[in-house]
Write an enzyme that holds these catalytic residues in place. Sequence first.
Site, PDB file in Angstrom:
ATOM      1  N   THR A 115     -36.377 -21.810  -2.157  1.00  0.00           N
ATOM      2  CA  THR A 115     -37.456 -22.207  -1.189  1.00  0.00           C
ATOM      3  C   THR A 115     -37.792 -20.621  -0.376  1.00  0.00           C
ATOM      4  O   THR A 115     -38.776 -20.718   0.186  1.00  0.00           O
ATOM      5  CB  THR A 115     -36.847 -23.221  -0.180  1.00  0.00           C
ATOM      6  OG1 THR A 115     -36.437 -24.249  -0.653  1.00  0.00           O
ATOM      7  CG2 THR A 115     -37.546 -23.576   1.017  1.00  0.00           C
ATOM      8  N   SER A 143     -31.469 -25.172  -9.309  1.00  0.00           N
ATOM      9  CA  SER A 143     -30.867 -26.335 -10.103  1.00  0.00           C
ATOM     10  C   SER A 143     -31.047 -25.842 -11.638  1.00  0.00           C
ATOM     11  O   SER A 143     -30.352 -26.479 -12.380  1.00  0.00           O
ATOM     12  CB  SER A 143     -31.609 -27.669  -9.936  1.00  0.00           C
ATOM     13  OG  SER A 143     -31.465 -27.925  -8.597  1.00  0.00           O
ATOM     14  N   THR A 189     -30.720 -22.688  -2.324  1.00  0.00           N
ATOM     15  CA  THR A 189     -29.417 -23.086  -1.766  1.00  0.00           C
ATOM     16  C   THR A 189     -28.533 -24.091  -2.705  1.00  0.00           C
ATOM     17  O   THR A 189     -27.430 -24.287  -2.471  1.00  0.00           O
ATOM     18  CB  THR A 189     -29.562 -23.863  -0.401  1.00  0.00           C
ATOM     19  OG1 THR A 189     -30.383 -24.897  -0.578  1.00  0.00           O
ATOM     20  CG2 THR A 189     -29.977 -22.797   0.730  1.00  0.00           C
ATOM     21  N   ASP A 190     -29.076 -24.831  -3.389  1.00  0.00           N
ATOM     22  CA  ASP A 190     -28.568 -26.010  -4.093  1.00  0.00           C
ATOM     23  C   ASP A 190     -27.391 -25.641  -4.982  1.00  0.00           C
ATOM     24  O   ASP A 190     -26.256 -26.339  -5.116  1.00  0.00           O
ATOM     25  CB  ASP A 190     -29.607 -26.605  -5.520  1.00  0.00           C
ATOM     26  CG  ASP A 190     -30.447 -27.459  -4.483  1.00  0.00           C
ATOM     27  OD1 ASP A 190     -30.499 -27.840  -3.143  1.00  0.00           O
ATOM     28  OD2 ASP A 190     -31.671 -27.985  -5.020  1.00  0.00           O
ATOM     29  N   THR A 245      -9.154 -31.103  -5.745  1.00  0.00           N
ATOM     30  CA  THR A 245      -9.374 -32.513  -5.040  1.00  0.00           C
ATOM     31  C   THR A 245     -10.738 -32.744  -4.518  1.00  0.00           C
ATOM     32  O   THR A 245     -11.558 -32.000  -4.486  1.00  0.00           O
ATOM     33  CB  THR A 245      -8.519 -32.281  -3.565  1.00  0.00           C
ATOM     34  OG1 THR A 245      -8.665 -33.545  -2.614  1.00  0.00           O
ATOM     35  CG2 THR A 245      -9.049 -31.016  -2.737  1.00  0.00           C
ATOM     36  N   GLN A 246     -10.795 -34.003  -4.421  1.00  0.00           N
ATOM     37  CA  GLN A 246     -12.170 -34.382  -4.020  1.00  0.00           C
ATOM     38  C   GLN A 246     -12.349 -34.243  -2.634  1.00  0.00           C
ATOM     39  O   GLN A 246     -13.598 -34.222  -1.855  1.00  0.00           O
ATOM     40  CB  GLN A 246     -12.464 -36.115  -4.446  1.00  0.00           C
ATOM     41  CG  GLN A 246     -12.684 -36.192  -5.718  1.00  0.00           C
ATOM     42  CD  GLN A 246     -12.720 -37.492  -6.270  1.00  0.00           C
ATOM     43  OE1 GLN A 246     -13.147 -38.508  -5.336  1.00  0.00           O
ATOM     44  NE2 GLN A 246     -12.333 -37.957  -7.477  1.00  0.00           N
ATOM     45  N   CYS A 247     -11.448 -34.083  -1.886  1.00  0.00           N
ATOM     46  CA  CYS A 247     -11.605 -33.476  -0.361  1.00  0.00           C
ATOM     47  C   CYS A 247     -12.299 -32.352  -0.216  1.00  0.00           C
ATOM     48  O   CYS A 247     -12.004 -31.440  -1.170  1.00  0.00           O
ATOM     49  CB  CYS A 247     -10.148 -33.607   0.371  1.00  0.00           C
ATOM     50  SG  CYS A 247      -9.524 -35.072   0.260  1.00  0.00           S
TER      51      CYS A 247
HETATM   52  N1  ASP Z   1     -34.141 -26.709  -4.802  1.00  0.00           N
HETATM   53  C1  ASP Z   1     -34.198 -25.483  -4.125  1.00  0.00           C
HETATM   54  C2  ASP Z   1     -33.263 -24.422  -4.902  1.00  0.00           C
HETATM   55  O1  ASP Z   1     -32.103 -24.621  -4.841  1.00  0.00           O
HETATM   56  C3  ASP Z   1     -33.866 -25.831  -2.737  1.00  0.00           C
HETATM   57  C4  ASP Z   1     -33.395 -24.310  -2.231  1.00  0.00           C
HETATM   58  O2  ASP Z   1     -34.221 -23.328  -2.318  1.00  0.00           O
HETATM   59  O3  ASP Z   1     -32.714 -24.373  -1.174  1.00  0.00           O
HETATM   60  O4  ASP Z   1     -33.493 -23.702  -5.682  1.00  0.00           O
END
Ligand code: ASP
Length: 346
Positions: free
Chosen positions: A13, A59, A89-90, A276-278
């Site tokens: 983004t 992603s 960020t993903d 752990t899932q925590c």
């Molecule tokens: N789907 C975007 C990515 O991870 C979200 C972002 O940029 O924060 O590439």
Amino acid sequence: MARSVLIIYTGGTIGMMEDPESRSLIPFDFEQLSHQVPELTRFDLVIDAVSFDPILDSSNIQVEHWQQMARQIESNYEQYDGFVVLHGTDTMAYSASALSFMLRGLQKPVIFTGSQLPIGVLRTDGKENLITSIQLAGMASNNTPVIREVAIYFGSALYRGNRTHKYSTEAFDAIHSPNLPALAEAGIHVQFRTNLFPVVSEETPFSVQYEMDSRVAVLKLFPGIRKEVVQGICSTPNLKGLIIETFGSGNSPDLPWFIEELGKLREKGVFMVNVTQCSEGFVEQGRYATSTSMMELGVIPAADMTFEAALTKMMYLIPQCGDVETFGNQMLTPMRGELTSYSSLV
Ligand code: ASP
């Protein structure tokens, strides 16, 4: 001579703007960076940028893209004082964790950042994230970089990369470091927690391990999980490593069929790690009776490593480790500050 920073734009983004005609988000040309962020010309730094082609929503990041990032850093290592990786960020926490292992003997800052809103929109968090990341990547004391590791700067805090996790789809402080305080907080001044900085050996030359083995799988436990599901994952062809996402402090069902399935993997020499899932705290096998089977099966507790760190460390260690014992020892040895040594946790 002015210090220098190389920006590596992988996508996400942050590098987007609104198309004035269609109003949809389009990536902007990174050669035009200072047009988008005119504040950059006020730095007393040489700032260059290179871009992935094509750029990626994070992603779509694969091992080959971590290798591409590492290659950019390696081939520019002598020329620049610091690196800023712009990333979605993903999966930023995965990439920062992977790079922290792949880049050995790192003596310079590699700072990942991104944003929740594109740089070209009004309320963007991208400008502040970018500007402060560049500032941190260019910072030196007595000509030595202040930060000498892979970190993430996001939402006014600098975190150790391999301690992070994306926790919010909404908040501007979307990245958290659940088991280690921030390395720095950026308010009016940047306040560093230098006691958390790694001890960097000047003797270890910088090098890259490009090989990351992705023949791994994840078994996330849930109440009611069926035998066929566990069998399906455990019989994945060519499996080298399995992360078991357990309950609480590392507990799993102790049903005979479950133990039998994991026992078969143990016999095949598949490396198994208990995460752990925590999101906070650590795995302590043996605390409850429901985790003794994990111990008996030789599953390695991930201590306080994040899922992202444990997974990428596993990918990094598989090519180096011939047997379960060596793998277990390496997994439990803090390498890049990714875990607190087990003996000091319990
Ligand atoms: N789907 C975007 C990515 O991870 C979200 C972002 O940029 O924060 O590439």
